[in-house]
Design an enzyme around this catalytic site. Structure first.
Site, mmCIF file in Angstrom:
data_model
loop_
_atom_site.group_PDB
_atom_site.id
_atom_site.type_symbol
_atom_site.label_atom_id
_atom_site.label_comp_id
_atom_site.label_asym_id
_atom_site.label_seq_id
_atom_site.Cartn_x
_atom_site.Cartn_y
_atom_site.Cartn_z
ATOM 1 C CE1 TYR A 145 -3.021 3.106 1.102
ATOM 2 C CE2 TYR A 145 -2.065 2.925 3.302
ATOM 3 C CZ TYR A 145 -2.852 3.599 2.393
ATOM 4 O OH TYR A 145 -3.480 4.762 2.765
ATOM 5 C CG ASP A 230 -2.963 -2.962 8.041
ATOM 6 O OD1 ASP A 230 -4.180 -3.231 8.089
ATOM 7 O OD2 ASP A 230 -2.538 -1.831 7.768
ATOM 8 C CB ILE A 232 -7.738 -2.591 7.783
ATOM 9 C CG1 ILE A 232 -7.075 -2.465 6.412
ATOM 10 C CG2 ILE A 232 -6.826 -2.046 8.866
ATOM 11 C CD1 ILE A 232 -6.863 -1.019 5.994
ATOM 12 C CE LYS A 272 -9.430 0.857 3.447
ATOM 13 N NZ LYS A 272 -9.550 1.950 2.455
#
Length: 469
Positions: A145, A230, A232, A272
């Site tokens: 990302y 992570d 999410i 998300k």
């Protein structure tokens, strides 16, 4: 300028990345079905807009939560006044229960280990402040990302060293790639403090395999470093293989209360899974009490409002709603992803097989004029300015192979996605025609050149024959 801090004037934020530049171009000329039908369609923003009807339906049925009432009595004043930055206990309990539900209740979470933050961006930076500083490095698998360049490095001073992954194995992490990144950091005189992964992956849209997760646990155990997972996008997994949280791996391997147990940290958000990026709700989950204490103190710089916490605690505590939401969200994401994949296939474009996320990792290598990142940027600019689709080039995600792009599918209507695929198909057809015309021209030139060489050779032979006679 001399009176400003070096952070203000440095260029390490990453805002000049093509990832963010594409957004800027979109904002100058945004597509609107009625007002601007020829504008740029935003396919570079990973937003989940497919289940707003479910959220709005819940709000309509729960007016007390919306109007900040408890048992029909207003608690507005209570929520408006100062709140402890540890967060509302009811919300923290609802959030950890929701996190467990997404993971099939295979693991549970303790509210004492949870720190609330203003979104995952804040969570990642706060965690980085707790773990690293200038001279330290975090290893990240590519592609990753683009916002991590901002979140992890800009204000902390820490460095990112990429773990180079390739399409040859679907961009999966390998032991050799991990070790190579570790050695690269040491060559740069950087002290490796940990590995950060996104699971499910942004931008790949894939869940990490159990083998990869075991490999990571073994690696950080051997190197005595941290592991940040992570997660999410954990609630966006719409098909097999199922999502496996790093916490589940630790539990299955009976690593509770070990040293590695305290060096594994999870980042989460409702941006998300629940489609609420504007609510700015993120969290750090850590088994290290020192990290939790420090992160809690730092959270005062980015709190989640009490009103937001109260509303969401009521929503997430409604188990009938969360069960329905998770199920329908998965089905809608899968249906929409299928439409994107189908539209790409009709345009002659394939993508990495995925099972999660709000995007696909799209292979446009065959459309490049050459196998270079310069050619990738050339193609990206044509897609943004001519086709009027904002997608994210792989180079902005630090991909090592030119020609890959992240394309989002959940932040628009089905009709808008259909139009985007029509535009892309027309563009690919024009490129194919141009390439064919170019190839025909090359073949014609080659054919004419052959004829010319033959005539020249024949003429030379004829002249020699005449001279000899």
């Amino acid at each position: 300028m001399g009176l400003l801090s070096r952070k203000v004037t440095c260029n390490s934020h990453g805002q000049d990345s093509s990832y963010f530049l594409g957004w800027q171009e979109y904002e100058k000329n945004p597509y609107d079905e009625v007002k601007n039908p020829k504008g740029i369609i935003q396919m570079g923003l990973a937003e989940n807009q497919l289940c707003f009807d479910l959220l709005e339906s819940w709000l309509a049925k729960n007016p007390d939560a919306v109007s900040f009432k408890r048992e029909e009595q207003s608690i507005f004043k209570e929520l408006a006044l100062f709140q402890d930055y540890h967060g509302l206990p009811a919300f923290k309990k609802a959030l950890v229960d929701f996190m467990a539900e997404i993971r099939g209740n295979k693991v549970s979470f303790d509210t004492d280990h949870l720190v609330l933050t203003a979104g995952a961006t804040s969570a990642n930076e706060t965690l980085m402040f707790c773990l690293a500083e200038k001279g330290d490095a975090i290893l990240l698998p590519t592609p990753y990302y683009p916002g991590f360049d901002r979140d992890l490095k800009w204000r902390t001073g820490a460095a990112i060293v990429p773990i180079q992954c390739s399409s040859s194995n679907g961009f999966q992490i390998t032991e050799s790639a991990l070790e190579a990144a570790y050695q690269e950091a040491q060559r740069k005189n950087l002290r490796v403090k940990g590995v950060l992964v996104t699971n499910p992956s942004n931008p790949l849209g894939t869940t990490m395999s159990r083998n990869e997760l075991d490999l990571l646990v073994n690696f950080v155990t051997d190197k005595e470093i941290h592991l940040i997972s992570d997660e999410i996008y954990s609630g966006t997994v719409f098909s097999s293989p199922a999502f496996v949280s790093i916490m589940e791996v630790l539990k299955d391997r009976k690593l509770e209360n070990t040293q590695v147990w305290e060096r594994v940290h999870v980042v989460y958000s409702l941006s998300k899974d629940l489609g609420l990026p504007g609510f700015r709700v993120g969290a750090i989950y850590s088994n290290d009490p020192i990290v939790v204490a420090a992160a809690t103190k730092m959270s005062s710089f980015g709190l989640v409002s009490s009103q937001t916490q109260y509303l969401l605690s009521a929503m997430l505590s409604d188990k009938k709603f969360t069960k329905e939401y998770i199920s329908k969200n998965h089905k809608r994401l899968q249906k929409r992803q299928n439409k994107l994949v189908s539209g790409l296939e009709k345009a002659g474009i394939s993508c990495l097989e995925s099972n999660a996320g709000l995007f696909c990792w799209v292979d446009m290598r065959h459309l490049l004029s050459s196998n270079t990142f310069e050619a990738e940027m050339e193609l990206w600019k044509r897609i943004v300015y001519d086709v009027k689709l904002n997608i994210s080039p792989g180079s902005s995600c630090h991909c090592t192979e030119p020609g890959w792009f992240r394309v989002c599918f959940a932040n628009m209507s089905e009709d808008t996605l259909k139009l985007a695929m029509q535009r892309l198909k027309s563009f690919v057809s024009s490129i194919t025609i141009d390439n064919q015309t170019h190839q025909d021209l090359k073949n014609m030139r080659k054919k004419n050149r052959t004829k010319w060489v033959f005539r020249l050779s024949f003429q030379s032979f004829h002249d020699r024959e005449q001279g000899e006679r």
